[in-house]
Write a protein that holds these residues in place. Sequence first.
Motif, short mmCIF file in Angstrom:
data_model
loop_
_atom_site.label_atom_id
_atom_site.label_comp_id
_atom_site.label_asym_id
_atom_site.label_seq_id
_atom_site.Cartn_x
_atom_site.Cartn_y
_atom_site.Cartn_z
N ARG A 1 -27.79 -35.18 5.19
CA ARG A 1 -27.98 -35.41 6.63
C ARG A 1 -26.64 -35.73 7.29
NH1 ARG A 1 -31.83 -40.21 8.73
NH2 ARG A 1 -30.18 -41.43 7.70
N GLY A 2 -25.80 -36.49 6.59
CA GLY A 2 -24.49 -36.80 7.13
C GLY A 2 -23.66 -35.55 7.36
N THR A 3 -23.76 -34.59 6.42
CA THR A 3 -23.05 -33.32 6.59
C THR A 3 -23.53 -32.61 7.84
OG1 THR A 3 -22.73 -33.08 4.20
CG2 THR A 3 -22.57 -31.08 5.54
N THR A 4 -24.82 -32.60 8.07
CA THR A 4 -25.37 -31.94 9.25
C THR A 4 -24.87 -32.60 10.53
OG1 THR A 4 -27.36 -31.30 8.03
CG2 THR A 4 -27.50 -31.28 10.43
N TYR A 5 -24.83 -33.92 10.54
CA TYR A 5 -24.29 -34.61 11.73
C TYR A 5 -22.84 -34.19 11.98
CZ TYR A 5 -28.21 -37.90 12.34
OH TYR A 5 -29.43 -38.47 12.60
N LEU A 6 -22.03 -34.13 10.94
CA LEU A 6 -20.62 -33.79 11.09
C LEU A 6 -20.43 -32.35 11.54
CD1 LEU A 6 -19.16 -35.54 7.90
CD2 LEU A 6 -19.04 -36.35 10.26
N VAL A 7 -21.27 -31.45 11.04
CA VAL A 7 -21.12 -30.02 11.35
C VAL A 7 -21.62 -29.72 12.76
CG1 VAL A 7 -21.99 -27.73 10.77
CG2 VAL A 7 -21.21 -29.25 8.96
N THR A 8 -22.73 -30.33 13.16
CA THR A 8 -23.33 -29.99 14.46
C THR A 8 -22.69 -30.72 15.63
OG1 THR A 8 -25.06 -31.65 14.07
CG2 THR A 8 -25.55 -29.37 13.44
N ALA A 9 -21.91 -31.75 15.36
CA ALA A 9 -21.21 -32.47 16.44
C ALA A 9 -19.81 -32.84 15.95
CB ALA A 9 -21.99 -33.70 16.87
N PRO A 10 -18.92 -31.85 15.80
CA PRO A 10 -17.59 -32.13 15.26
C PRO A 10 -16.86 -33.17 16.12
CG PRO A 10 -17.99 -29.76 15.40
CD PRO A 10 -19.09 -30.43 16.15
N GLY A 11 -16.10 -34.03 15.46
CA GLY A 11 -15.35 -35.04 16.18
C GLY A 11 -16.00 -36.41 16.15
N ASP A 12 -15.67 -37.23 17.16
CA ASP A 12 -16.13 -38.62 17.18
C ASP A 12 -17.64 -38.76 17.15
OD1 ASP A 12 -13.50 -39.31 17.31
OD2 ASP A 12 -13.51 -39.97 19.40
N LEU A 13 -18.35 -37.88 17.88
CA LEU A 13 -19.80 -38.03 17.99
C LEU A 13 -20.47 -37.80 16.64
CD1 LEU A 13 -22.17 -38.63 19.82
CD2 LEU A 13 -22.28 -36.18 20.38
N GLY A 14 -20.06 -36.77 15.92
CA GLY A 14 -20.65 -36.51 14.61
C GLY A 14 -20.33 -37.62 13.62
N LEU A 15 -19.08 -38.08 13.63
CA LEU A 15 -18.70 -39.18 12.74
C LEU A 15 -19.52 -40.44 13.06
CD1 LEU A 15 -14.84 -38.65 12.81
CD2 LEU A 15 -16.25 -38.59 10.75
N THR A 16 -19.72 -40.70 14.34
CA THR A 16 -20.49 -41.88 14.73
C THR A 16 -21.93 -41.76 14.28
OG1 THR A 16 -19.06 -42.24 16.66
CG2 THR A 16 -21.23 -43.29 16.68
N ARG A 17 -22.53 -40.61 14.49
CA ARG A 17 -23.93 -40.41 14.07
C ARG A 17 -24.07 -40.63 12.57
NH1 ARG A 17 -25.28 -34.85 17.53
NH2 ARG A 17 -25.82 -35.91 19.50
N ALA A 18 -23.18 -40.05 11.81
CA ALA A 18 -23.26 -40.19 10.36
C ALA A 18 -23.04 -41.64 9.93
CB ALA A 18 -22.26 -39.26 9.68
N TYR A 19 -22.10 -42.32 10.59
CA TYR A 19 -21.79 -43.70 10.23
C TYR A 19 -22.91 -44.66 10.62
CZ TYR A 19 -19.42 -48.17 9.90
OH TYR A 19 -19.10 -49.47 9.58
N VAL A 20 -23.39 -44.55 11.85
CA VAL A 20 -24.43 -45.46 12.33
C VAL A 20 -25.71 -45.30 11.51
CG1 VAL A 20 -25.97 -45.94 14.29
CG2 VAL A 20 -23.51 -45.69 14.66
N SER A 21 -26.01 -44.07 11.13
CA SER A 21 -27.23 -43.82 10.37
C SER A 21 -27.11 -44.23 8.90
CB SER A 21 -27.59 -42.33 10.44
OG SER A 21 -26.58 -41.55 9.82
N GLY A 22 -25.90 -44.59 8.46
CA GLY A 22 -25.70 -44.99 7.07
C GLY A 22 -25.42 -43.84 6.14
N ASP A 23 -25.21 -42.64 6.70
CA ASP A 23 -24.95 -41.45 5.87
C ASP A 23 -23.47 -41.29 5.53
OD1 ASP A 23 -27.69 -40.40 5.89
OD2 ASP A 23 -27.33 -40.14 8.03
N LEU A 24 -22.62 -42.04 6.24
CA LEU A 24 -21.19 -41.99 6.01
C LEU A 24 -20.69 -43.43 5.90
CD1 LEU A 24 -18.57 -40.16 5.99
CD2 LEU A 24 -18.39 -40.70 8.44
N GLU A 25 -19.91 -43.71 4.87
CA GLU A 25 -19.41 -45.06 4.64
C GLU A 25 -17.89 -45.08 4.81
OE1 GLU A 25 -19.49 -48.48 1.12
OE2 GLU A 25 -20.10 -46.42 0.68
N LEU A 26 -17.41 -46.11 5.51
CA LEU A 26 -15.98 -46.35 5.59
C LEU A 26 -15.61 -47.29 4.44
CD1 LEU A 26 -15.47 -46.91 9.43
CD2 LEU A 26 -14.79 -44.92 8.10
N VAL A 27 -14.89 -46.79 3.50
CA VAL A 27 -14.55 -47.55 2.30
C VAL A 27 -13.32 -48.41 2.57
CG1 VAL A 27 -13.93 -47.39 -0.13
CG2 VAL A 27 -15.50 -45.72 0.87
#
Length: 422
Positions: A42-68
């Motif tokens: 799902r995180g990949t889909t967020y990044l692909v369908t909204a490239p840039g800040d918006l996709g990164l935010t969607r993936a991060y807020v949803s827990g699909d992307l982690e900032l290590v």
Amino acid sequence: MNLAEIFQTLLGKELQIRFTAYDGSSAGPADAEFGLNLKTPRGTTYLVTAPGDLGLTRAYVSGDLELVGGHPGDPYGALQALAGDLQFTKPSPLVLAGVAKSLGLEHFKPISPPPQEALPRWRRFAEGLRHSRGRDAEAIGYHYDVSNDFYELVLGPAMTYTCAIYPDRNATAEQAQENKYRLIFEKLALKPGDRLLDIGCGWGGMVRYAARRGVHALGVTLSKEQAEWAQEAIADEGLGEFGEVRHSDYRDVVEGDFDAVSSIGLTEHIGIANYPSYFGFMRDKLRPGGLLLNHCITRPDNQSRGKAGPFIDRYVFPDGELTGVGTIISKIQDVGGLEVLHEENLREHYAMTLRDWNANLVENWDAAVAEVGENTARQWGLYMAGCRIGFDLDIVELHHVLAVKHDKDSQPNTPLRPWWNP
């Protein structure tokens, strides 16, 4: 190509951060302090369908992307590292075709964003035209009616959600917020018996500060939760004789002849096209010789687009607009009857304020998650840390502008030089 190879290809350079993904692939130095961990398709889909800040935010807020390498309540260090690394190139059509084939077409079909995301601008017309009363109320409610308990965890005892002003670099957030109100009070030359109107008053911090000093202070806010909290705080302190906070649009205030008007953090929500009526309203509410102070976030120039980017517009301040302090000063001057006396930039103070709010969120993380849910808590950690970087880098600033209302028949009776303690 695996996900790490795709990431490396799109970046077009050697990574300084570490990238790992749910397919088991990785790229970048194994000992890097900071990195990205893509956890789900799902995180990949967020990044692909909204490239840039918006996709990164969607993936991060949803827990699909982690900032290590950082706490979700304060990902400042990780964001700093990523800001230097995430500068994507524009691959050739052939390379993009290979990336699309490797990812699979299913990732290019848009999916619902996290529930924390506000509607895009073009879908908000059901709430009214931009900056209509109804739409402004909806925008304010989205951000400020999250939960008073949550705000207490983040803001601390000061319960003040605007830039603090630090008397020195070792001051606490509470000391800095008290100092902010002290400075505004002194700039407005308030004294016992005076009348103050504070528009966009939040939880009534300025109202209570003035009321404790014998000033009759009226505050207005579009947030019902803020107004209820503020009125309770006024009652608890026994300030009812001097202080009042109303759940109201500032444009509905009927009283006039105030000695001073303060606007602390409201201009960002007004809309640049509405500045003439906004500053005209403040002028009309003042007695001749009265003072107004405008405290707001600005851009470092007067040419940049006013509307916020998709992250801020969808996850922080829907319909928010920023401009340079030069534009604000010009609009104050252009309404007529107002003379600008002083302005100052307090950019560094907002970076320090956000630092302290992030620290509060980290300290109270479990309670914050219990109050609003992990995704919303992550959203707030990301937003505050990201804005802190913006103030660090002078992408945004914070300005005070002080003005006086002229009388047709006399000059304002103000001292020749600034009369307040810095």
